[in-house]
Design a protein around this motif. Structure first.
Motif, PDB file in Angstrom:
ATOM      1  N   GLY A  57     -64.634-109.860  61.905  1.00 27.80           N
ATOM      2  CA  GLY A  57     -64.600-109.204  63.204  1.00 27.80           C
ATOM      3  C   GLY A  57     -64.120-107.764  63.104  1.00 27.80           C
ATOM      4  N   ASP A  58     -63.196-107.398  63.988  1.00 32.72           N
ATOM      5  CA  ASP A  58     -62.648-106.037  63.982  1.00 32.72           C
ATOM      6  C   ASP A  58     -61.831-105.766  62.719  1.00 32.72           C
ATOM      7  N   ALA A  59     -61.254-106.815  62.143  1.00 38.74           N
ATOM      8  CA  ALA A  59     -60.483-106.672  60.903  1.00 38.74           C
ATOM      9  C   ALA A  59     -61.443-106.862  59.738  1.00 38.74           C
ATOM     10  N   SER A  60     -62.224-105.835  59.449  1.00 42.29           N
ATOM     11  CA  SER A  60     -63.319-105.969  58.495  1.00 42.29           C
ATOM     12  C   SER A  60     -62.902-105.765  57.042  1.00 42.29           C
ATOM     13  N   GLY A  61     -61.642-105.428  56.800  1.00 41.95           N
ATOM     14  CA  GLY A  61     -61.163-105.310  55.432  1.00 41.95           C
ATOM     15  C   GLY A  61     -61.565-104.008  54.774  1.00 41.95           C
ATOM     16  N   ASN A  62     -61.568-103.999  53.453  1.00 42.91           N
ATOM     17  CA  ASN A  62     -61.884-102.787  52.695  1.00 42.91           C
ATOM     18  C   ASN A  62     -63.347-102.394  52.874  1.00 42.91           C
ATOM     19  N   GLN A  63     -63.546-101.076  53.002  1.00 43.47           N
ATOM     20  CA  GLN A  63     -64.896-100.547  53.193  1.00 43.47           C
ATOM     21  C   GLN A  63     -65.264 -99.651  52.022  1.00 43.47           C
ATOM     22  N   GLY A  64     -66.497 -99.803  51.559  1.00 44.26           N
ATOM     23  CA  GLY A  64     -66.981 -98.977  50.458  1.00 44.26           C
ATOM     24  C   GLY A  64     -68.491 -99.007  50.453  1.00 44.26           C
ATOM     25  N   ILE A  65     -69.055 -99.321  49.317  1.00 46.73           N
ATOM     26  CA  ILE A  65     -70.502 -99.480  49.233  1.00 46.73           C
ATOM     27  C   ILE A  65     -70.939-100.657  50.101  1.00 46.73           C
ATOM     28  N   ILE A  66     -70.076-101.647  50.178  1.00 45.95           N
ATOM     29  CA  ILE A  66     -70.291-102.782  51.072  1.00 45.95           C
ATOM     30  C   ILE A  66     -69.022-103.006  51.885  1.00 45.95           C
ATOM     31  N   SER A  67     -69.123-103.844  52.907  1.00 45.91           N
ATOM     32  CA  SER A  67     -67.967-104.201  53.726  1.00 45.91           C
ATOM     33  C   SER A  67     -67.376-105.510  53.213  1.00 45.91           C
ATOM     34  N   GLU A  68     -66.061-105.514  53.068  1.00 45.13           N
ATOM     35  CA  GLU A  68     -65.402-106.678  52.480  1.00 45.13           C
ATOM     36  C   GLU A  68     -65.691-107.964  53.246  1.00 45.13           C
ATOM     37  N   HIS A 124     -61.138-105.961  46.727  1.00 45.98           N
ATOM     38  CA  HIS A 124     -60.235-104.809  46.681  1.00 45.98           C
ATOM     39  C   HIS A 124     -61.069-103.536  46.642  1.00 45.98           C
ATOM     40  N   ASP A 125     -60.405-102.406  46.794  1.00 43.93           N
ATOM     41  CA  ASP A 125     -61.148-101.140  46.898  1.00 43.93           C
ATOM     42  C   ASP A 125     -60.972-100.231  45.695  1.00 43.93           C
ATOM     43  N   GLY A 126     -60.263-100.729  44.678  1.00 42.86           N
ATOM     44  CA  GLY A 126     -60.094 -99.948  43.460  1.00 42.86           C
ATOM     45  C   GLY A 126     -59.034 -98.867  43.547  1.00 42.86           C
ATOM     46  N   MET A 127     -58.378 -98.731  44.696  1.00 40.32           N
ATOM     47  CA  MET A 127     -57.366 -97.686  44.850  1.00 40.32           C
ATOM     48  C   MET A 127     -56.064 -98.070  44.155  1.00 40.32           C
ATOM     49  N   SER A 128     -55.835 -99.368  44.028  1.00 39.55           N
ATOM     50  CA  SER A 128     -54.618 -99.816  43.362  1.00 39.55           C
ATOM     51  C   SER A 128     -54.818 -99.801  41.854  1.00 39.55           C
ATOM     52  N   ASN A 218     -65.965-100.563  46.039  1.00 44.70           N
ATOM     53  CA  ASN A 218     -66.392 -99.208  45.680  1.00 44.70           C
ATOM     54  C   ASN A 218     -67.015 -99.129  44.294  1.00 44.70           C
ATOM     55  N   SER A 219     -67.204-100.282  43.673  1.00 47.53           N
ATOM     56  CA  SER A 219     -67.799-100.306  42.340  1.00 47.53           C
ATOM     57  C   SER A 219     -69.285-100.643  42.453  1.00 47.53           C
ATOM     58  N   GLN A 220     -70.128 -99.708  42.055  1.00 46.61           N
ATOM     59  CA  GLN A 220     -71.565 -99.971  42.097  1.00 46.61           C
ATOM     60  C   GLN A 220     -71.936-101.092  41.145  1.00 46.61           C
ATOM     61  N   GLU A 221     -71.233-101.162  40.025  1.00 47.92           N
ATOM     62  CA  GLU A 221     -71.489-102.232  39.054  1.00 47.92           C
ATOM     63  C   GLU A 221     -71.205-103.598  39.664  1.00 47.92           C
TER      64      GLU A 221
END
Length: 248
Positions: A57-68, A124-128, A218-221
């Motif tokens: 829903g509104d809490a969609s999690g990490n966003q990048g190439i795809i939505s978590e 995860h989004d790779g920021m950590s 955020n990883s294309q691989e």
């Protein structure tokens, strides 16, 4: 035959008929009770698996190439289909696709379901700097359900590694630095120290819980490998194999 004998014969036949009717009623009730008891026994014999999408829903999690949240939904849908295809499992979801739900409410769903196992899927989004591949988190040693959680975590680790999927298995804590600030504290699975630090709230559920941070959004691989129809099926199949290995 006299009238008295006739009436006596009628009363005798009436009693016999009444006994037959009562016997049939008792038999029918017995069959119904047996059927209901058998169905309940079948349900009780099933392993209850609770599947949790960490977001929605509104809490969609990490966003990048795809939505978590969308990735999690696809994996859970594929896994639920595999579990429900047989007769061994009862599948419960903490919340439906596209629905936001607080962790506390999801924990209530788990507890009410009397789950034998809980799998929570996230990304995860790779920021950590500590989250570099698939992360498998078990409940710490202080948890009543630690043993079951660790058994499933190890089964997942073995299943992933057999497919050459890099993964790290252990425990997650928030280590307090100062008021209102925390630092990720990750320890390996063989470290059963009671650090007396906060972990994921979902770990407080009354069941063995494992949380898997599956891919980096955020990883294309990662996206190319797993965020496809084939990828969802493959990862769901690995989860399914790990579950079956735990509940032999």
């Amino acid at each position: 035959m006299t009238k008295r004998n006739s009436r006596r014969e009628i009363r005798k036949q009436t009693r016999i008929l009444a006994l037959i009717i009562v016997g049939l009623i008792v038999l029918i009730i017995g069959l119904v009770v047996f059927q209901l008891t058998s169905e309940k026994a079948k349900q009780d014999a099933k392993v209850v698996i609770v599947l949790d999408n960490a977001h929605g829903g509104d809490a969609s999690g990490n966003q990048g190439i795809i939505s978590e949240d969308e990735y999690n939904e696809k994996v859970i849908d594929a896994l639920a289909a595999k579990l429900e295809a047989g007769t061994d499992y009862t599948v419960v979801r903490t919340h439906q696709d596209g629905q936001a739900m607080a962790v506390s409410t999801r924990v209530e769903v788990i507890n009410n379901a009397k789950a034998d196992l809980v799998l929570s899927v996230r990304c995860h989004d790779g920021m950590s700097p500590n989250f570099t591949n698939t992360m498998i988190f078990a409940q710490p040693a202080v948890s009543k359900y630690h043993a079951g959680s660790v058994a499933f975590a190890k089964a997942l680790e073995e299943t992933f590694q057999a497919k050459e999927i890099a993964c790290t298995t252990g425990y997650f804590y928030n280590h307090p630095i100062k008021a209102g600030y925390f630092q990720e504290h990750l320890v390996p699975l063989d470290d059963e120290t009671d650090y007396q630090e906060e972990t994921y709230d979902l770990m407080n559920a009354e069941a063995p819980v494992v949380i898997v941070s599956q891919i980096n959004v955020n990883s294309q691989e990662d996206v190319d490998a797993w965020a496809t129809d084939e990828g969802y099926e493959q990862i769901a199949d690995l989860y399914y194999k790990a579950i079956r290995s735990v509940f032999k």
